[in-house]
Design a protein around this motif. Structure first.
Motif, PDB file in Angstrom:
ATOM      1  N   GLN A  45       0.843  -1.205   0.000  1.00 55.62           N
ATOM      2  CA  GLN A  45       0.000   0.000   0.000  1.00 55.62           C
ATOM      3  C   GLN A  45       0.881   1.261   0.000  1.00 55.62           C
ATOM      4  OE1 GLN A  45      -2.792  -0.076   3.237  1.00 55.62           O
ATOM      5  NE2 GLN A  45      -3.924   1.703   2.461  1.00 55.62           N
TER       6      GLN A  45
ATOM      7  N   ARG B 295       3.983   1.448  -1.009  1.00 54.90           N
ATOM      8  CA  ARG B 295       4.682   1.512  -2.302  1.00 54.90           C
ATOM      9  C   ARG B 295       3.769   2.094  -3.382  1.00 54.90           C
ATOM     10  NH1 ARG B 295       7.366  -3.818  -2.980  1.00 54.90           N
ATOM     11  NH2 ARG B 295       9.209  -2.944  -1.993  1.00 54.90           N
ATOM     12  N   THR B 296       2.520   1.647  -3.398  1.00 55.32           N
ATOM     13  CA  THR B 296       1.567   2.136  -4.407  1.00 55.32           C
ATOM     14  C   THR B 296       1.396   3.649  -4.299  1.00 55.32           C
ATOM     15  OG1 THR B 296       0.429   0.032  -4.277  1.00 55.32           O
ATOM     16  CG2 THR B 296      -0.802   1.840  -5.290  1.00 55.32           C
ATOM     17  N   VAL B 297       1.244   4.118  -3.062  1.00 58.97           N
ATOM     18  CA  VAL B 297       1.036   5.555  -2.839  1.00 58.97           C
ATOM     19  C   VAL B 297       2.273   6.351  -3.277  1.00 58.97           C
ATOM     20  CG1 VAL B 297       0.861   7.245  -0.971  1.00 58.97           C
ATOM     21  CG2 VAL B 297      -0.666   5.285  -1.004  1.00 58.97           C
TER      22      VAL B 297
ATOM     23  N   GLU C  99       4.578   5.438  -5.439  1.00 55.54           N
ATOM     24  CA  GLU C  99       4.958   5.283  -6.852  1.00 55.54           C
ATOM     25  C   GLU C  99       3.895   5.788  -7.816  1.00 55.54           C
ATOM     26  OE1 GLU C  99       6.048   1.188  -7.325  1.00 55.54           O
ATOM     27  OE2 GLU C  99       7.974   1.450  -6.284  1.00 55.54           O
ATOM     28  N   ASP C 100       2.817   6.344  -7.284  1.00 55.21           N
ATOM     29  CA  ASP C 100       1.716   6.812  -8.135  1.00 55.21           C
ATOM     30  C   ASP C 100       2.162   8.013  -8.987  1.00 55.21           C
ATOM     31  OD1 ASP C 100      -0.584   7.637  -9.291  1.00 55.21           O
ATOM     32  OD2 ASP C 100      -1.677   8.038  -7.421  1.00 55.21           O
ATOM     33  N   CYS C 101       2.302   7.773 -10.290  1.00 57.66           N
ATOM     34  CA  CYS C 101       2.784   8.835 -11.188  1.00 57.66           C
ATOM     35  C   CYS C 101       1.665   9.757 -11.665  1.00 57.66           C
ATOM     36  CB  CYS C 101       3.444   8.218 -12.418  1.00 57.66           C
ATOM     37  SG  CYS C 101       4.879   7.267 -12.016  1.00 57.66           S
ATOM     38  N   SER C 102       0.443   9.457 -11.301  1.00 59.02           N
ATOM     39  CA  SER C 102      -0.660  10.278 -11.809  1.00 59.02           C
ATOM     40  C   SER C 102      -0.805  11.576 -11.019  1.00 59.02           C
ATOM     41  CB  SER C 102      -1.969   9.492 -11.765  1.00 59.02           C
ATOM     42  OG  SER C 102      -2.327   9.234 -10.431  1.00 59.02           O
TER      43      SER C 102
ATOM     44  N   SER D  61       1.381  14.741  -8.639  1.00 59.13           N
ATOM     45  CA  SER D  61       2.698  15.312  -8.319  1.00 59.13           C
ATOM     46  C   SER D  61       2.614  15.948  -6.950  1.00 59.13           C
ATOM     47  CB  SER D  61       3.089  16.373  -9.350  1.00 59.13           C
ATOM     48  OG  SER D  61       3.092  15.830 -10.621  1.00 59.13           O
TER      49      SER D  61
ATOM     50  N   ARG E  41       1.426  12.456   0.280  1.00 59.54           N
ATOM     51  CA  ARG E  41       1.025  11.105  -0.134  1.00 59.54           C
ATOM     52  C   ARG E  41       0.754  10.215   1.070  1.00 59.54           C
ATOM     53  NH1 ARG E  41       3.195   9.545  -5.673  1.00 59.54           N
ATOM     54  NH2 ARG E  41       3.519  11.549  -6.663  1.00 59.54           N
TER      55      ARG E  41
END
Ligand SMILES: Nc1ncnc2c1ncn2[C@@H]1O[C@H](COP(=O)(O)OP(=O)(O)OP(=O)(O)O)[C@@H](O)[C@H]1O
Length: 334
Positions: A116, A118-120, A122-125, A127, A133
């Motif tokens: 969870q 990592r997902t937050v 690494e979210d490239c959508s 900035s 985050r």
């Protein structure tokens, strides 16, 4: 180059040095560095030794990096410096693991998992900053604050098998030492990846050269060096216990090291009768890893400690204990 006389000291000179160290240095030149895993520290007579090379081995995925990073974090949290030479993992991945470990220690089972976090991150959508985050994750801000408390003392060196040799390790250690004013602990993840310049030699010779170099470095700097070691093929079979002789370049490694610790999955090493008479044990044993102190120049060896795994939070429980079950080298059934 150091002259012969600079390398030689009379016992009275050494007495003086020890006296000075004990009077003035306190934390910064400590001989014993607690690992933060209480059961292990008790077995090692307080912790890792400045001037000592400790090897940590185990089958792939048993948790060597998780354990070493947690140990490095414990040391940095206690106020000392650490340099983590990472051949396998990207520094940002190690940061994500540290945030996850802190969240896990803060909130236990209610903490967000490694995936969870990592997902937050690494979210490239979007900035947004790391703070933003993590803001909405349970204990996210607190976990980040916990990392920041020791972040200046925990250094990650992105190492590569093609360029990072013993000289680079030594130079990096010296730079950190000068900048921080503290002798750092070194973690090498992992030993067989350290570059050995010069004519190609076999695995055994290369491991010996690196182990000897790391040992010299630890003695010269009075710092503890913890190096992870890969096994050869024999040691990685499921249901088989990894021992010192399974390490790649084992005889040279065992000779140079002051301590050798080997991790195994508990399920793979308990005697068959523990599994046969209570079927619920199998599931339980999968949640634990056994750390065996196979060699210990500074104290007792042959000690088996167990640690509960929380790999979804990138950590072990810091409370380990001695294994009470019988352990075996080969369990002849799946
Ligand atoms: N999000 C996750 N949830 C649960 N387990 C995970 C998660 N991420 C990684 N793991 C597991 O954690 C374990 C420990 O990983 P770690 O990198 O510490 O192992 P290692 O012994 O250093 O392995 P290697 O020899 O491959 O470097 C691995 O078995 C891995 O599959």
């Amino acid at each position: 180059m150091t002259s012969v006389m600079e390398q030689t000291s009379s016992i009275s000179g050494i007495l003086e040095q020890s006296d000075e160290r004990l009077r003035n240095a306190g934390e910064s030149l400590a001989r014993v560095w607690p690992t933060g895993f209480a059961a292990l520290d008790r077995s090692l007579g307080g912790g890792l030794r400045g001037g000592g090379l400790t090897l940590l081995a185990g089958p792939q995925g048993v948790g060597k990096t998780t354990f070493a990073l947690q140990l490095a974090r414990n040391v940095a949290r206690s106020g000392k410096s650490v340099v983590y030479f990472s051949f396998e993992h990207d520094p940002e991945d190690l940061l994500t693991r540290l945030i996850s470990l802190e969240a896990g220690e803060l909130l236990s089972s209610r903490a967000p998992g490694l995936e969870q976090i990592r997902t937050v991150l690494e979210d490239c959508s979007v900035s947004t900053s790391i703070e933003e985050r993590l803001a909405d994750l349970p204990s996210g801000p607190e976990a980040l604050a916990a990392v920041r408390e020791y972040a200046d003392r925990l250094h990650v060196h992105r190492a590569t098998g093609t360029s990072t040799d013993l000289t680079e390790i030594q130079n990096t250690a010296e730079q950190v030492w000068q900048a921080s004013g503290q002798v750092p602990m070194l973690v090498v993840d992992y030993l067989q990846k350290v570059n050995v310049p010069g004519p190609q030699t076999n695995d055994e010779e290369r491991s010996g050269i690196v182990a000897e170099g790391l040992k010299d470095l630890s003695i010269d700097g009075g710092m503890p060096v913890l190096a992870m070691v890969a096994s050869d093929r024999d040691g990685i079979t499921s249901g088989r216990r990894m021992r010192v002789h399974h390490l790649r370049g084992s005889s040279a490694l065992a000779y140079e090291a002051d301590a050798v610790m080997i991790f195994n999955q508990k399920y793979d090493v308990v005697a068959r009768h523990h599994l046969v008479y209570d079927v619920t044990n199998a599931e339980k044993y999968h949640q634990w890893a056994v750390l065996t102190v196979e060699k210990n120049r500074f104290g007792q060896d042959g000690i088996n400690l167990e640690f509960r795994k929380y790999f979804h939070q990138s950590r072990f429980s810091p409370d380990g204990s001695q294994v009470t079950e019988q352990l075996v080298d080969d369990r002849l059934f799946a």
